[in-house]
Write an enzyme that holds these catalytic residues in place. Structure first.
Site, PDB file in Angstrom:
ATOM      1  N   HIS A 156       0.835  -1.208   0.000  1.00  0.00           N
ATOM      2  CA  HIS A 156       0.000   0.000   0.000  1.00  0.00           C
ATOM      3  C   HIS A 156       0.876   1.267   0.000  1.00  0.00           C
ATOM      4  CE1 HIS A 156      -3.628   2.386   1.276  1.00  0.00           C
ATOM      5  NE2 HIS A 156      -2.687   3.179   1.768  1.00  0.00           N
ATOM      6  N   GLU A 157       1.782   1.341   0.963  1.00  0.00           N
ATOM      7  CA  GLU A 157       2.611   2.547   1.071  1.00  0.00           C
ATOM      8  C   GLU A 157       3.535   2.675  -0.146  1.00  0.00           C
ATOM      9  OE1 GLU A 157       1.756   4.724   3.186  1.00  0.00           O
ATOM     10  OE2 GLU A 157       0.495   3.417   4.414  1.00  0.00           O
TER      11      GLU A 157
ATOM     12  N   GLU B  85      -4.618   7.899  -2.756  1.00  0.00           N
ATOM     13  CA  GLU B  85      -5.117   6.630  -2.208  1.00  0.00           C
ATOM     14  C   GLU B  85      -5.470   5.655  -3.344  1.00  0.00           C
ATOM     15  OE1 GLU B  85      -4.787   6.043   0.885  1.00  0.00           O
ATOM     16  OE2 GLU B  85      -6.063   4.325   1.325  1.00  0.00           O
TER      17      GLU B  85
HETATM   18 MG    MG Z   1      -3.052   5.392   2.217  1.00  0.00          MG
END
Ligand code: MG
Length: 499
Positions: free
Chosen positions: A267-268, A297
């Protein structure tokens, strides 16, 4: 970046010290979460707030505002130049309208409220935090009035996180999304879907050093350039960008449920790639980095969920997992796939799977909208929260720490932030649909660990532009879409019901 226009060059030169302050603030923020010794907190607080004051003084310097005002009148500016003026103008507009007393009141309440929230959450007693939440909401209502809005006071706050986002936009999103996701969840639970069976793989203790090696191996597979990027450890994973050539992420190691660590990392890393693939000519300008929180995001969710939790990706990393996680050495690809995609209607948002996640956001959105529309008082929030949890997820919190006290956002004054998580999910599904059409070998490439074409697609369509364009403009220009929830619903239906 240099311009043909002398005013633009003056602006870029004047911006350099501001950029440098931001660079230092980011580095201090990263250090605070990773390596700073505990007793350094207070001194770091002084330094951080002083640098923010210096930044604001430079931004609101009369000469600088004059330059931005003159640039607004210039004709024949490039898209990049227009982007610079748009971003600076937005920042100046907001900073000028919010009086110093309100900014100070908010920073003070952020510290006090956050401390009260921590204590209240540990004891699971909302009452202890209630007066602080009341105070913060009062400050935010005043800020919304100062910033101004056309229809709904909440619009003023939404716009600070996602340019031009309104209650009208979000009502459309959640009206279409929430009932359909609720229905899918019900089908999964009622049919006793294999996705709903909890895996034993999540329960056993792992060797932290080995899972750290595994994460670094996955980053290598995803072709991260460690000369411009690094990964460290923190309690809550995050990405911090010092500049386009120094982007850092953190991950977490809790000792059990190793998927949390792997998918936090992916994710990061997805966030980081957005900045790493931004056009280098935007370096040290106000438009380096992403267009909005929602679009940022979308990048992290694309890599985490669309790619990371797909069967081809699981097949790609399965041998690495068997090598690094001792108790998974006999697990089949399918067992790993089901473990990574386990669906469970539960209390806590940060642990939610991709099916239930947006239901958690829907609840927060409804509450925030009602608060700023004066339709819900602070004392009514816990009950409303629990009622909606029960209706949408079928579980009713029995204590405040499972419900209203779980997130840090409100204590930090972040009203209007939550919806950007859902926008990210929606946009990640739009990207998935478009990329599959454009890249013939998309799934094969993932299975083989060939990410070059996917990275290139993302760079050309989204990353290279930094924040040259506002998010709605970028979405329409490059994906020919808006915050359309249909792609996400179809993606979830196809993945979880048609297997
Ligand atoms: Mg995030």
């Amino acid at each position: 970046m240099r311009s043909d226009n002398p005013i633009m060059n003056q602006i870029l030169d004047a911006y350099k010290p501001m950029w440098s302050l931001k660079h230092a603030i980011s580095l201090m923020g990263w250090d605070f979460e990773t390596y700073m010794p505990m007793e350094g907190t207070e001194e770091r607080g002084v330094a951080d707030s002083q640098l923010h004051v210096m930044y604001k003084d430079l931004l609101l310097n009369k000469e600088f505002i004059g330059l931005v005002e003159s640039a607004k009148k210039l004709e024949s500016l490039s898209d990049m130049e227009k982007g610079i003026i748009r971003v600076l103008n937005r920042e100046i507009y907001k900073q000028i309208r919010i009086p110093k007393e309100l900014t100070e009141a908010e920073s003070l309440e952020r510290i006090r409220g956050n401390m009260a929230w921590r204590e209240a959450r540990a004891k699971s007693v909302f009452r202890k935090y209630e007066p602080h939440l009341e105070k913060m909401i009062d400050i935010k209502k005043q800020i919304a009035e100062k910033i101004g809005y056309e229809k709904h006071p909440y619009d003023a706050l939404l716009d600070t996180f996602e340019e031009d986002l309104t209650v009208d936009d979000l009502d459309k999103v959640f009206d279409a999304l929430t009932p359909r996701i609720h229905k899918i969840l019900k089908k999964l639970v009622d049919s006793n879907s294999p996705f709903c069976n909890e895996s034993k793989l999540g329960k056993l203790r792992y060797d932290i050093q080995k899972v750290d090696d595994l994460n670094h191996n996955i980053l290598a597979l995803l072709q991260y350039d460690m000369k411009r990027f690094r990964m460290d450890v923190s309690t809550h994973p995050f990405t911090e960008t010092m500049g386009l050539n120094d982007v850092r992420i953190t991950t977490r190691y809790e000792g059990t449920d190793f998927k949390k660590s792997i998918f936090s990392t992916i994710h990061e890393a997805g966030h980081a790639l957005y900045n790493l693939q931004c056009d280098q000519s935007l370096s040290v300008t106000p438009i380096e980095g992403g267009s909005s929180l929602g679009l940022h995001e979308s990048q992290s969710r694309f890599w985490e969920n669309i790619v990371g939790r797909s069967l081809p990706f699981v097949q790609l990393i399965a041998p690495l997992i068997r090598k690094h996680v001792s108790f998974a050495n006999q697990a089949t690809d399918d067992e790993l796939y089901l473990y990574f995609n386990n669906v469970k209607a539960d209390y806590i948002r940060v642990d939610a799977d991709e099916v239930t996640y947006n239901l958690h956001i829907a609840i927060r959105y409804e509450i925030e909208k009602k608060i700023f529309g004066d339709e819900l008082s602070v004392s009514e929030i816990p009950e409303f929260w629990n009622d909606r949890m029960e209706q949408l997820l079928g579980v009713r919190p029995t204590k405040d720490s499972q419900g209203v006290l779980q997130d840090t956002h409100w204590s930090s004054g972040l009203f209007g932030y939550f919806p950007t998580y859902t926008l990210g999910n929606l946009v990640s599904a739009i990207i998935a649909s478009k990329i599959r059409k454009d890249l013939e070998d998309y799934e094969e490439d993932i299975k083989k660990g060939n990410f070059e074409s996917i990275r290139k697609w993302l760079r050309l369509k989204i990353h290279q532009h930094g924040s040259v364009y506002a998010p709605k403009v970028l979405l329409s220009n490059t994906l020919n879409e808006g915050y359309n929830p249909n792609y996400f619903v179809t993606y979830i239906e196809t993945k979880y019901l048609e297997c």
